[in-house]
Design a protein around this motif. Structure first.
Motif, short mmCIF file in Angstrom:
data_model
loop_
_atom_site.label_atom_id
_atom_site.label_comp_id
_atom_site.label_asym_id
_atom_site.label_seq_id
_atom_site.Cartn_x
_atom_site.Cartn_y
_atom_site.Cartn_z
N GLY A 163 0.39 1.05 3.31
CA GLY A 163 1.21 2.27 3.45
C GLY A 163 0.78 3.36 2.50
N GLY A 164 -0.46 3.29 2.00
CA GLY A 164 -0.97 4.30 1.08
C GLY A 164 -1.82 3.65 0.02
N LEU A 165 -2.25 4.45 -0.94
CA LEU A 165 -3.06 3.87 -2.02
C LEU A 165 -2.85 4.69 -3.29
CD1 LEU A 165 -5.24 1.75 -2.78
CD2 LEU A 165 -6.94 3.51 -2.37
N GLU A 197 -9.84 1.81 5.25
CA GLU A 197 -8.81 2.50 6.04
C GLU A 197 -7.74 1.50 6.50
OE1 GLU A 197 -10.41 5.21 8.97
OE2 GLU A 197 -8.49 5.21 10.01
N CYS A 215 -5.52 0.54 3.52
CA CYS A 215 -4.60 1.62 3.14
C CYS A 215 -3.43 1.68 4.11
CB CYS A 215 -5.31 2.97 3.10
SG CYS A 215 -6.47 3.11 1.74
N ARG A 216 -3.75 1.46 5.40
CA ARG A 216 -2.68 1.49 6.40
C ARG A 216 -1.73 0.31 6.17
NH1 ARG A 216 -4.40 1.14 12.37
NH2 ARG A 216 -6.32 1.87 11.43
#
Lengths: 240, 478
Positions: free
Chosen positions: A76-78, A69, A72-73
């Protein structure tokens, strides 16, 4: 093309590190994970603005969710997760070491499941994403040299196939890469022809828009298509 | 987790979407956010064009489940509803009794909360201003989780409405509806052969009509630059038949639209991506007027494009940018002439260009002032995306320098330095003060707010904690 946000688990050396370098070179945002912080930093130095490092031991599967998590933050996404972590300790012909074998499974299978499940959950929810597992031709048949390694790659391939069949309606791509021997630290003790990792990484990146199992050499695809059909009684007599 | 974007489909991102179906759920989310050191982005129907209701990897509080109409009083025309009620639901609810909201936007898909957070305007902006002006009360919740009632007597009422969800959530609102003599409007159509004529007709029609909107042909050049159609309308005095009322209450997609724009595949609709096709359509629209006067039910008049649900998908994968500067009345003609000319010179011809007239409204974030606005829809071609963005950035700078303003519901470009160009320093200070009082921990944010650098004023130690004003003293506890 928009830059991809990529996690590479097992990105401090070998194929994972080369993938990180090549993806960053084309503009993608890459997060690399591995146990050794210094080795990660060495890879990141190649392009510090595009490669982030996260020291992590994949056998600590309970830490994966929170770290996933956070990464990903940070990204800015995955868009893409590559599970490239893998071990193949040297095994003597008369060695049957349960601890060694379990360690192989913890890294090659349990770690993969922990990270791929996280990515699969996310990708299914958003209806997009690509998941790549670095398997091996070693998973196609049970050869005598490294029983647990062969079994771990077979398990990984079957697990990824299952994910693929689960997720294909959701627009998620699941790719199993089956390289032959690569010129990496993991295969230093093997004396055979090896593909340079730069070539392998290039082929893998080129194939990111294709779903399914991918051999990196046509000859491997053909040879293993035949080998898979051979009865075990014949297969065991083939000298490797 | 879900993949989200604004209406323009430009800011695709993934975020954790948490449905909020009651006040308590929002309070719990606020508490959790404080513990987890996360921020929250408020979202309704996600109809803002840009990133106003988005937050990559963020926590999105989806207020659509708070969708109850709490009270409707036909004698006073006052309606109280929760934030998640859509404009469509609200309009249908009151239209059956002969009422209509004072202001509606061009789509009925928006939620009441979102409409007030952006303080929407409609085709009667020159007369009625913004939706907020018909609101008599709002119930809001800042980051401390206490519901407060605000009325026009509270200064914060004028700050919250139009505040883009940066002070907290508007939970419910009471609005004054206007009584209609019928569910239909008498629409008049005029053809303007130039931008000059557009403005002349606008000035004439806005003097005595309730609604007025201009549809410009972005391709027209030379002396015909800015030509197009103008629709003006007023409520029909002839009562509606039952059939007309039924049609207004249960709008259906026309057969032609089903054929041209089948919902899933968008077959022929995709042809709108080609400038030549758009050019022919504009030419036909501008040159061929079938009726110069007709009767139209209010749903069809106000929510024209709702007949084509998700029409914006025609422009995928690049998406759509709507660029809408608000230019003071006296400068508008020349400014828009230059803007349209620049668009053509750079080969960025808008697929839709809509002219509206506005008057100032008393809200702190009055994005219009006494102005005309020209909303330009630009389909994004991926191979020219960066050129289009840099063209629009240049136009934004130029227009801001000339005294224009921009509307947060459409914006994708504003940067921190731009806010100060259309908001007075005292007003910026007041907004920051309000942010520090209502959201001292900076719990409420959005991708747009991040882009614009909008956050609570840090205290002396640098942490964004409460300002010097007593927190949330204004307004009445609920």
């Amino acid at each position: 093309m928009k830059p991809l946000r990529v996690i590479i688990v097992g990105g401090s050396s070998g194929l994972g590190a080369e993938l990180a370098r090549q993806l960053a070179a084309r503009g993608d945002e890459v997060a690399i994970l591995a146990r050794r912080a210094d080795a990660l930093e060495a890879v990141a130095r190649f392009q510090p603005d595009r490669i982030r490092t996260y020291p992590h031991d994949v056998t600590h599967t309970d830490e994966a969710a929170a770290l996933f998590e956070d990464i990903c933050r940070d990204l800015g996404g995955l868009d893409l997760l590559i599970y490239a972590a893998g071990i193949m300790p040297q095994i003597e012909p008369n060695e049957f070491d349960t601890e060694k074998d379990q360690a192989i499974f913890r890294v090659n299978v349990e770690g993969a499941i922990a990270w791929c499940n996280l990515a699969a959950t996310r990708f299914q929810a958003v209806g997009a994403g690509t998941l790549v597992g670095i398997g091996s031709v070693a998973g196609d048949r049970g050869r005598p040299g490294h029983p647990a390694y062969h079994a771990s790659k077979a398990a990984l391939a079957t697990y990824l196939e299952s994910l693929r069949n689960r997720l294909w309606r959701s627009g998620v791509r699941v790719i199993t890469i089956k390289p032959g021997p690569l010129d990496t630290p993991m295969t230093q003790h093997l004396s055979m022809a090896k593909m340079p990792v730069a070539v392998a990484a290039k082929k893998i990146i080129r194939g990111l828009n294709r779903d399914g199992e991918q051999y990196l050499q046509l000859s491997h695809r053909l040879i293993f298509a035949v080998l898979r059909l051979l009865p075990s009684a014949i297969f065991r007599r083939i000298r490797r | 987790m879900r993949r989200l974007s604004g209406f323009g489909m430009r800011d695709l991102h993934d975020a954790y979407v948490i449905p909020i179906d009651r006040e308590e759920a929002l309070r719990e989310l606020l508490d959790l956010a404080k513990i987890s050191r996360r921020q929250i982005t408020l979202r309704g129907a996600g109809q803002s064009y840009g990133d106003a209701a988005g937050a990559p990897e963020g926590w999105i509080a989806d207020l659509r489940p708070m969708n109850q109409i709490l009270n409707w009083d036909q004698t006073t025309g006052l309606l109280t509803a929760q934030a998640g009620v859509t404009l469509a639901t609200l309009c249908r609810h009151v239209l059956a009794d002969g009422f209509w909201p004072a202001v509606v936007s061009g789509t009925s898909a928006i939620t009441l909360g979102g409409a007030l957070a952006m303080n929407i305007h409609g085709k009667n902006a020159f007369r009625e201003g913004t939706l907020g002006e018909s609101v008599t009360e709002i119930v809001v919740m800042g980051s401390r989780g206490i519901a407060k009632r605000l009325t026009p007597d509270d200064r914060d009422f004028w700050i919250w409405i139009g505040g883009a969800g940066q002070f907290g959530a508007i939970l419910q609102a009471t609005l004054r509806m206007k009584r209609l003599p019928s569910a239909a409007l008498e629409v008049r159509v005029f053809r303007a052969s130039s931008l000059q004529e557009q403005f002349e007709i606008f000035e004439r029609e806005t003097a005595d009509q309730e609604y007025c909107v201009g549809w410009l042909d972005g391709f027209a050049s030379g002396e015909e630059l800015g030509r197009g159609l103008i629709h003006s309308a007023r409520s029909s005095e002839t009562p509606s038949s039952e059939a007309e009322l039924r049609r207004a209450l249960q709008p259906r997609r026309s057969l032609a639209s089903k054929i041209l724009l089948p919902e899933r595949r968008w077959g022929l609709g995709r042809m709108l991506q080609f400038p030549l096709v758009r050019k022919v359509i504009h030419a036909l629209k501008s040159d061929v007027i079938l009726h110069d006067h007709f009767r139209q039910n209010c749903f069809d008049f106000h929510f024209l494009l709702d007949a084509l649900p998700n029409w914006q998908k025609v422009f995928s994968p690049g998406g759509l940018i709507q660029f809408q500067p608000f230019v003071p009345w006296d400068d508008a003609l020349n400014t828009f002439r230059t803007l349209l000319q620049d668009c053509q010179d750079h080969d960025f011809v808008p697929s839709l260009a809509v002219l509206k007239k506005h008057r100032a409204s008393p809200f702190a974030l009055d994005y219009a002032g006494d102005s005309y606005s020209l909303a330009l829809d630009f389909p994004v071609q991926l191979h020219r995306e960066s050129q289009l963005l840099s063209f629009l950035e240049g136009q934004t700078e130029r227009l801001l320098m000339q005294g224009s303003r921009f509307y947060f519901a459409k914006d994708i470009l504003l940067q921190p330095q731009h806010l100060g160009m259309f908001l007075a320093p005292s007003l910026l200070h007041e907004l920051q003060d309000a942010k520090s009082r209502w959201d001292p921990e900076n719990l409420f944010t959005s991708a747009q707010a991040e882009r614009m650098g909008w956050q609570a004023k840090p205290n002396e130690k640098g942490s964004p904690t409460a300002g010097t004003v007593e927190p949330q003293d204004r307004g009445e506890n609920v």
